[in-house]
Design a protein around this motif. Structure first.
Motif, PDB file in Angstrom:
ATOM      1  N   PRO A 124      -8.347   2.055   4.058  1.00  0.00           N
ATOM      2  CA  PRO A 124      -7.693   0.884   3.463  1.00  0.00           C
ATOM      3  C   PRO A 124      -6.174   1.074   3.384  1.00  0.00           C
ATOM      4  CG  PRO A 124      -8.657   2.245   1.753  1.00  0.00           C
ATOM      5  CD  PRO A 124      -9.001   2.905   3.056  1.00  0.00           C
ATOM      6  N   GLU A 125      -5.487  -0.048   3.344  1.00  0.00           N
ATOM      7  CA  GLU A 125      -4.037  -0.006   3.153  1.00  0.00           C
ATOM      8  C   GLU A 125      -3.702   0.411   1.723  1.00  0.00           C
ATOM      9  OE1 GLU A 125      -2.477  -3.803   4.148  1.00  0.00           O
ATOM     10  OE2 GLU A 125      -2.842  -3.596   6.312  1.00  0.00           O
ATOM     11  N   LYS A 126      -2.642   1.202   1.608  1.00  0.00           N
ATOM     12  CA  LYS A 126      -2.102   1.604   0.301  1.00  0.00           C
ATOM     13  C   LYS A 126      -3.113   2.357  -0.553  1.00  0.00           C
ATOM     14  CE  LYS A 126       0.873  -2.475   0.203  1.00  0.00           C
ATOM     15  NZ  LYS A 126       1.260  -3.705  -0.550  1.00  0.00           N
ATOM     16  N   GLU A 127      -4.120   2.964   0.094  1.00  0.00           N
ATOM     17  CA  GLU A 127      -5.096   3.764  -0.650  1.00  0.00           C
ATOM     18  C   GLU A 127      -5.400   5.023   0.135  1.00  0.00           C
ATOM     19  OE1 GLU A 127      -8.598   1.806  -2.074  1.00  0.00           O
ATOM     20  OE2 GLU A 127      -7.587  -0.127  -2.302  1.00  0.00           O
TER      21      GLU A 127
ATOM     22  N   TYR B 168     -13.805   2.676   7.136  1.00  0.00           N
ATOM     23  CA  TYR B 168     -12.429   2.260   7.412  1.00  0.00           C
ATOM     24  C   TYR B 168     -11.464   2.934   6.433  1.00  0.00           C
ATOM     25  CZ  TYR B 168     -12.636  -0.841   3.324  1.00  0.00           C
ATOM     26  OH  TYR B 168     -12.742  -1.331   2.048  1.00  0.00           O
TER      27      TYR B 168
ATOM     28  N   ASP C 157      -7.316  -4.090   1.628  1.00  0.00           N
ATOM     29  CA  ASP C 157      -7.222  -4.560   3.013  1.00  0.00           C
ATOM     30  C   ASP C 157      -7.496  -3.412   3.984  1.00  0.00           C
ATOM     31  OD1 ASP C 157      -6.584  -6.969   1.976  1.00  0.00           O
ATOM     32  OD2 ASP C 157      -4.455  -6.907   2.534  1.00  0.00           O
TER      33      ASP C 157
ATOM     34  N   ALA D 171      -6.790  -1.126   7.016  1.00  0.00           N
ATOM     35  CA  ALA D 171      -5.685  -0.651   7.848  1.00  0.00           C
ATOM     36  C   ALA D 171      -6.187  -0.195   9.211  1.00  0.00           C
ATOM     37  CB  ALA D 171      -4.958   0.492   7.146  1.00  0.00           C
ATOM     38  N   ARG D 172      -7.363   0.467   9.217  1.00  0.00           N
ATOM     39  CA  ARG D 172      -7.876   1.008  10.492  1.00  0.00           C
ATOM     40  C   ARG D 172      -9.384   1.232  10.376  1.00  0.00           C
ATOM     41  NH1 ARG D 172      -8.649   6.330  12.523  1.00  0.00           N
ATOM     42  NH2 ARG D 172      -7.772   7.218  10.589  1.00  0.00           N
TER      43      ARG D 172
ATOM     44  N   PRO E  12      -6.849  -8.432   8.114  1.00  0.00           N
ATOM     45  CA  PRO E  12      -7.069  -7.367   7.133  1.00  0.00           C
ATOM     46  C   PRO E  12      -8.236  -7.615   6.182  1.00  0.00           C
ATOM     47  CG  PRO E  12      -4.734  -7.800   7.349  1.00  0.00           C
ATOM     48  CD  PRO E  12      -5.435  -8.867   8.125  1.00  0.00           C
TER      49      PRO E  12
END
Length: 510
Positions: A75-78, A73, A37, A39-40, A121
């Motif tokens: 990613p979330e949790k990465e 970007y 997903d 994140a930013r 996301p």
């Protein structure tokens, strides 16, 4: 009686540039299941691939193609930077003018801005704004009178003029594909993901050799990639290329200039022989080269005529010619600050592009689009963009000039980190073509009038002075004499010896 005139035919092309027109395109894109997903969003880059050009029946310009976008970007949790790659198709229209004589349409596209917004996301919306610059060639078939037929009589006097102009003799186009394997720097880890790819096509030479047009140039390539450990790397190379086009029908003393348009761009990890080699990248680029061939054209015409034996009623038309064509290069060093709003630790990547130059108040005004990808003091990736205008003094002669300029931002970019942001210094170049447009009257036809036998006889000799702005031709025409006869009767070698106070003996033709 109609005067029979000899004519010369000239066929060539006239290049016409039109006002640029904008184009906006957008696309929603789903994040693949293999990616985390979002994140930013850090940055979005893109290249314009313009594959379709058309002049519609109502005279509008149509351009189509795609913007090849790369969305960078976090990613979330990465850990590390990731990228989404996709194409945003476009088709847009610009107002123009055209008729059956218009051909060889060319449209150049520049990416003015591109940005991505997170919808959720797993979904993003990317919007791109382009500026498109159309040009075309108009076929010109010029017929001018150059003399009189032999049976028109020996009493016809001709005032001939000769003008030289620079015109387009024709246009040749060729599409070709360029592929190259790019080894990465020794000592660095292999590439795990290509984040963005950028190419800048730069022509260096264009020549007509025999019946062939030979063009040369190079691709300035920049590939941003991520290594297995998350570290970012940049691969930069200059790759030379050459192409041969058919040049039949052109003289070897013709000049030529080449322009290039990007059709497609692809960069992948690995090579043909070793697809899993992550220390080699393979670049494939499709280009279209457009070569305009220019020639110097001598146009001779009859500016005026009369008969020493009878009156002549002349028909004239206006001839418009561009003279004194000159090519020059104007250069300017540009310094610009891109404010970031946060302290910058290092700059990862910088790109600069420019649009079409326009003449305004004695300066060439050039739109510049600058972008920087950087790392801030918190070790976070960020990007900054700015659009501004560079001004280069035109340094043109006074008078009725036709001018156009092609701007480029080729050259080294010097980057300085300041407390306010990132300072960029780079050269801007304008290749300027100027010519002086002149309007001349030329004879297009004439009729010999019947002599009135009942009119009073005129004296065979006349004495008079020439006016300040008067020419010997005008005096000779007024009295149906000849310039040669007046010079001979006054024992003069040429017209320059006639002074304002000189009393001229003008022998009339009997």
């Amino acid at each position: 009686m109609e005067l029979k005139l000899q004519k010369a035919e000239h066929d060539y092309y006239e290049k016409i540039s039109f006002d640029p027109f904008p184009c906006e395109t957008m696309r929603e894109n789903i994040v693949p299941d293999s990616c985390g997903d979002i994140a930013r969003i850090v940055d979005t880059t893109g290249v314009v691939c313009l594959t379709g050009r058309e002049l519609t029946g109502d005279g509008r310009f149509c351009a189509s193609g795609s913007v090849d976008a790369s969305v960078l970007y976090i990613p979330e949790k990465e850990e590390g930077l990731r990228s989404l790659h996709f194409q945003i198709p476009f088709q847009c229209y610009g107002e123009g003018q055209g008729d059956a004589s218009c051909e060889n349409l060319d449209i150049r596209g520049e990416l003015r801005s591109i940005e991505t917004r997170v919808l959720n996301p797993r979904k993003v919306l990317t919007r791109a704004n382009l500026v498109l610059y159309p040009t075309l060639c108009r076929h010109v078939s010029l017929s001018v009178c150059t003399g009189v037929e032999e049976n028109a009589g020996e009493n016809i006097q001709l005032l001939r003029e000769q003008k030289q102009t620079r015109v387009a003799a024709g246009v040749r186009e060729k599409e070709f594909t360029f592929s190259e394997e790019l080894p990465m720097s020794p000592g660095r880890g292999g590439a795990e993901e290509i984040l963005s790819t950028r190419v800048d096509v730069r022509g260096t030479d264009s020549k007509l050799i025999g019946s062939k047009l030979v063009v040369k140039g190079f691709l300035a390539v920049m590939v941003l990639y991520r290594e297995a450990g998350g570290r970012l790397g940049i691969l930069q190379q200059e790759l030379p290329f050459s192409q041969i086009l058919e040049g039949n029908g052109f003289d070897e003393d013709c000049e030529s200039e080449a322009a290039y348009r990007l059709l497609s761009l692809d960069c992948r990890i690995g090579s043909e022989s070793a697809p899993d080699d992550n220390c080699t990248l393979t670049l494939s680029v499709s280009l279209c080269t457009r070569v305009t061939v220019w020639k110097r054209l001598e146009i001779g015409f009859i500016a005026d005529l009369y008969s020493t034996a009878a009156g002549v009623a002349c028909q004239t038309e206006e001839l418009e010619i561009s003279e004194d064509s000159q090519q020059s290069v104007r250069r300017q060093n540009v310094r610009e600050l891109l404010e970031t709003g946060t302290a910058v630790r290092s700059v990862v990547d910088t790109s600069i592009s420019c649009g079409g130059a326009r003449l305004d108040s004695g300066e060439w005004k050039i739109p510049i689009w600058a972008r920087c990808l950087y790392v801030d003091e918190s070790n976070q990736l960020g990007s900054v963009r700015r659009e501004f205008t560079a001004a280069i003094p035109a340094e043109l002669e006074s008078g009725d000039l036709d001018c156009e300029a092609e701007a480029s931002c080729h050259g080294d970019v010097i980057v300085n980190i300041t407390p306010e942001g990132i300072e960029l210094r780079f050269p801007v170049e304008c290749a300027v073509t100027s010519s002086r447009r002149r309007r001349c009257l030329c004879v297009s036809g004439g009729e010999l009038e019947e002599e009135n036998q009942s009119r009073e006889p005129a004296p065979s000799l006349i004495l008079r002075k020439m006016g300040e702005d008067e020419t010997l031709w005008a005096v000779a025409k007024q009295y149906r004499a000849t310039r040669e006869g007046i010079l001979s009767a006054n024992e003069l070698a040429d017209e320059s010896q006639i002074t304002p106070d000189r009393l001229l003996l003008i022998p009339r033709a009997r």
